[in-house]
Design an enzyme around this catalytic site. Sequence first.
Site, PDB file in Angstrom:
ATOM      1  N   LYS B 116      37.539  19.293  46.885  1.00 53.68           N
ATOM      2  CA  LYS B 116      36.534  19.712  46.159  1.00 53.68           C
ATOM      3  C   LYS B 116      36.749  20.040  44.648  1.00 53.68           C
ATOM      4  O   LYS B 116      35.689  19.990  43.961  1.00 53.68           O
ATOM      5  CB  LYS B 116      35.843  21.000  46.874  1.00 53.68           C
ATOM      6  CG  LYS B 116      35.201  20.445  48.092  1.00 53.68           C
ATOM      7  CD  LYS B 116      34.507  21.669  48.925  1.00 53.68           C
ATOM      8  CE  LYS B 116      33.751  20.703  50.348  1.00 53.68           C
ATOM      9  NZ  LYS B 116      33.320  21.721  51.175  1.00 53.68           N
ATOM     10  N   GLU B 191      34.194  30.051  42.989  1.00 54.85           N
ATOM     11  CA  GLU B 191      33.165  29.772  41.906  1.00 54.85           C
ATOM     12  C   GLU B 191      32.178  30.883  41.747  1.00 54.85           C
ATOM     13  O   GLU B 191      31.979  31.491  42.711  1.00 54.85           O
ATOM     14  CB  GLU B 191      32.525  28.383  42.217  1.00 54.85           C
ATOM     15  CG  GLU B 191      31.691  28.193  43.505  1.00 54.85           C
ATOM     16  CD  GLU B 191      31.470  27.051  43.594  1.00 54.85           C
ATOM     17  OE1 GLU B 191      31.809  25.740  43.382  1.00 54.85           O
ATOM     18  OE2 GLU B 191      30.367  26.824  44.428  1.00 54.85           O
ATOM     19  N   ARG B 283      29.046  10.929  54.250  1.00 56.81           N
ATOM     20  CA  ARG B 283      28.763  10.632  55.497  1.00 56.81           C
ATOM     21  C   ARG B 283      27.050  10.514  55.716  1.00 56.81           C
ATOM     22  O   ARG B 283      26.640  11.200  54.819  1.00 56.81           O
ATOM     23  CB  ARG B 283      29.666  11.555  56.534  1.00 56.81           C
ATOM     24  CG  ARG B 283      29.200  12.863  56.226  1.00 56.81           C
ATOM     25  CD  ARG B 283      29.679  13.967  57.388  1.00 56.81           C
ATOM     26  NE  ARG B 283      30.081  15.127  56.869  1.00 56.81           N
ATOM     27  CZ  ARG B 283      28.816  16.009  56.769  1.00 56.81           C
ATOM     28  NH1 ARG B 283      27.608  15.848  57.008  1.00 56.81           N
ATOM     29  NH2 ARG B 283      28.947  17.281  56.078  1.00 56.81           N
TER      30      ARG B 283
END
Lengths: 532, 650
Positions: B116, B191, B283
């Site tokens: 990520k 974050e 996906r």
Amino acid sequence: MTLLRSTLDTASPEFAANREAMLARLEELAAEHAKALAGGGPKYVDRHHGRGKLLARERIELLIDPDTAFLELSPLAAWGTDYTVGASVVTGIGVVSGVECLIVANDPTVRGGASNPWTLRKTFRATDIAADNRLPVINLVESGGADLPSQSEIFIPGGRVFRDLTRASAARLPTVTLVFGNSTAGGAYIPGMSDHVVMVKERAKVFLAGPPLVKMATGEESNDEELGGAEMHARTSGLADYFAEDEHDALRIGRRIVARLNWRKLGPGPSVPPVEPRYDAEELLGIVPTDLRTPFDPREVIARLVDDSDFDEFKPRYGTSLVTGWASLHGYPIGVLANARGVLFSAESQKATQFIQLANSADIPLLFLQNTTGYMVGKKYEQAGIIKHGAAMINAVSNSTVPHLTVVMGASYGAGNYGMCGRAYDPRFLFTWPNAKSAVMGPAQLAGVLSIVARQAAAAKGQPYDEETDRNLRAMVEQQIEQQSLAPFLSGRLYDDGIIDPRDTRTVLGICLSIIHNAPIRGTDRFGVFRM
Amino acid sequence: MISRLLIANRGEIARRVVRTCRALGVSPVAVFSDTDERSPHVAEADLAVRLPGDAPTATYLRGDLLVQAALDAGADAVHPGYGFLSENADFAREVERAGLTWVGPPPAAIEAMGDKVRAKHLLADAGVPVLAEIDPDHVAEHHLPVLVKAAAGGGGRGMRVVRSLEELPAAVATARAEASAAFGDGTVFCERYLERGRHVEVQVLADSHGTVWALGERECSIQRRYQKVVEESPSPAVGPELRAAMCSAAVAAAKAIGYVGAGTVEFLLGDDGRFYFLETNTRLQVEHPVTECVTGVDLVRWQLAVAEGAALDAQPPSARGHAIEVRLYAEDPAQDWRPGSGPLHRFDVPGVDVEFGIGAVERGLRLDSGVVDGSVVSVHYDPMLAKLISWAPSRTEAARRLAGALAGARIHGPHTNRDLLVRVLRHPAFLAGDTDTAFLATHGPDALAAPLADEQARVLSALAAALAGAAGNRVASVVQPGVPIGWRNLPSQLEHKEFTTRDGRVEVRYRLGRGGLEVAGLEGIRLVSVEPHQVVLDTAGVHRRFLVESYGDDVHVDSVLGSVVLRRVPRLVEPGSVVAEGSLLAPMPGAVAEIEVTEGEDVRAGQPLLVLEAMKMRHAVRSPVDGVVRAIKVSAGAQVDAGEVLAIVS
């Protein structure tokens, strides 16, 4: 299928009056039943509960399968006597683990559950039912034994209780005894004679003689637990097969015992699916006239009892004062004999005789719906052979071996009571509607007969006959006979198995039919000699 | 051309893929763990290959076994579904190396998005707005609150909100442990955390010829533990301009990584209308049906087509109406979302128009279910039972239809979040479109988790259960079946039945007599009809129908008042079978991870006695009282069933 068509006018004033009168009788009946339910009264009930014990009916409710029926028998036993209504015992038939069982439960709130002469009679009636219908017997025991002041009426006949238990066992009718409390002296033979015995921890007391009597007899010191506690009987004497932690556990074990009996009913099951009648049972209240001298059509009753109101009448145009025919009730086939206009003539007697023979040759149980004033009297009828025709009917009823059920809907007078399978003719069950009356003859007739006889006696002796005395005598006799012919009086003497709400008749008969099919249904091919 | 497709998954997504296979004439191949042998996805496939064992690590996470299964079954392609190995680039490579077609994005794209931190950098460079990542070791006061995330994560695993610096080290440690356990990679980052953000994602579909569709957005803000619960399309917070901006950002993101196939670009949408890239899911998403319902596009069909090299039209089809999906879980929102397991006797949703498929009409109800009547919910896998989706011209209509169908569903098995879903869908804030990621917390998880059935409903349901049971007893009776329920010629007391429910005991005392139904403590009630499976009661002139179903001692009663589960208390119990006072029962099936006390030890109320591990969650079993540990009935490592006695404290 032959449907009965009711012509009952439920909007008529007669119907309303009949219904109102019947409701009044039912209210009186409820008040009498309440006495039986009250047992020894609030004080003794509270005391019993205070000891952490269950009442007789609470035990029964926990014993039987949830939501099944319980048919209590002889609830008014001892009515009109010095003993408590209900006779300190509850008897009835309930379904335990899917098996119809005869249940006998002492009511310990009434003089410690002690047996009086009426307790005995009620118990005997119950064990007769068990024997005749092949029912397992479950005793819920907590009794102080014999009510000593009445011991002379109990001691000798009372032996039958133990005899019946072991004969039941010999007849392969299982006997189960759950001991909740005292079961001493003679009472100790109830567990002693039973096939399966459960005793409740620290509650059951089963010994021939208690500590004081033992001390008197042998000088031995002992206590209750040593002589007859559940622990001792389960571990040492072997009299208890099962040791129950508490009352609930005893009832649980009792249910398990019955579940393992491998019980099979010997009679056939219902032959067709049951269908509710097409007419409302509620209307049964308005059918029987307030004055029993007014006849009513029993087809109106039959239409509200039998499956789908479907009734195939036999010989409808012959001997019309007696209705006979075939139907099914809760799916079981039955033959019905019902009085239509009270009096039985020769034709009715012959019709009944033939009908009973047919039922016996087809193994069909019979239902007698009584409303009879007896066999016809008078020159013409005597000369036509009413005695031998009546005798033929009584012969047929007496020797018939298919099960009989009797409901007294109204009058049951004279030999009509016999011909229509009264108590002496051993119907498997006999129930009474609250308005019913049974006697050798109607009170007015009986008083009148006495008056005529007295008048003739006076005349024979050449004495004057005092009309004032005659009036008083007649009134007194009439009142006494009336009182003794009423349902509660007769029920109190165990001349029926209970007074029922007419609206419950179908349910009661349905239960009874199911019960009687625990035994094989087999008609006879042998009657007494029919006088031709 | 794909002719036989191995579906490397289980449950509803496997069934979903089977559905499209059937529509295309492709032969579907299922795989199954031992637990799943009798699952519907196995029965529906043409062939099914066993993966010995139960744990995901032994079965659905074994790439080697799955590739071998595909080869053994003669498959020429592999669809990974979602979860398990769907975002595992190594698995994708193994599939391709075996000469099979991989139905998914290129392994490199998976890899690019799998980390990520890397993904953020990549997309920031492509002009997609991102929240800067913060090194966990350099979080400062002004950053707070922050979100700790697993670099390799998904599905909320390893995610933690931190509001104070003191919490940070522990949160990072736990997140690392969880991430390591779940993904085999303990890397975490932080974050900035937007308290009132919305989760809005864009569905993309890219072919291998450079065309990328953005099929509109889905809002998935209503979440529990970062797990989506309610998803919808379009988002009530997104207007045409914002939609255009988000879609073009998503297309840019897809193009930046050379994406092919179906994927999702997730954004966090702030109060101010600004949005930030969160992550890309390479996906098919769980919530893909809402997009299918508003666009009419069969995403699985296009996944296969793209894998076969087909080209998309230049422009995506336009969306119409509104679709909402709820995820029905076997879990207990009132008990910290504790997962449930066990037999699901009945699963019946009324009014379903289509299963797994695409509805052509403008309104409808779609069910994507992994379970059917008689399924067993396993402790080994995600406890999601099914997804229910409704679509309609308006959002309000879709919400009402969905709530109605859920409320009327007959779900007889482990406890579910159904009542919570109904409460959310009927909540004024939800209907106003006022949804953000704090929705459940804002509106009170307790209030939302409260059963729809109140005290009165429980009492009436217990009465219905008692009466239906009585009717059932009569029908099943070998003797006197035609005799009225509980008939007495001398009534002396009421019939007594007792039940336990999640909310305590319920007692019913009743009699059916000539005067009708008599119930202790209930006035003005009349029995209209009673059958073994249906009871109609008249309460103050209102007829209420109760549907009753029994499974052993459990009775499920469904009515408009809400569904109630009752357990019969036997009238007569065997001594010794009663659980000793002070017994602590296993709240769920699981393994005993740790035992923290010894027999005879003094304990305080609330003190943890032992830890149960189930569904990768650790549940502490605490002492209910100050007392002494009388007995410990289990040993560490033991597998226990729900309701088993763990310890006795008195």
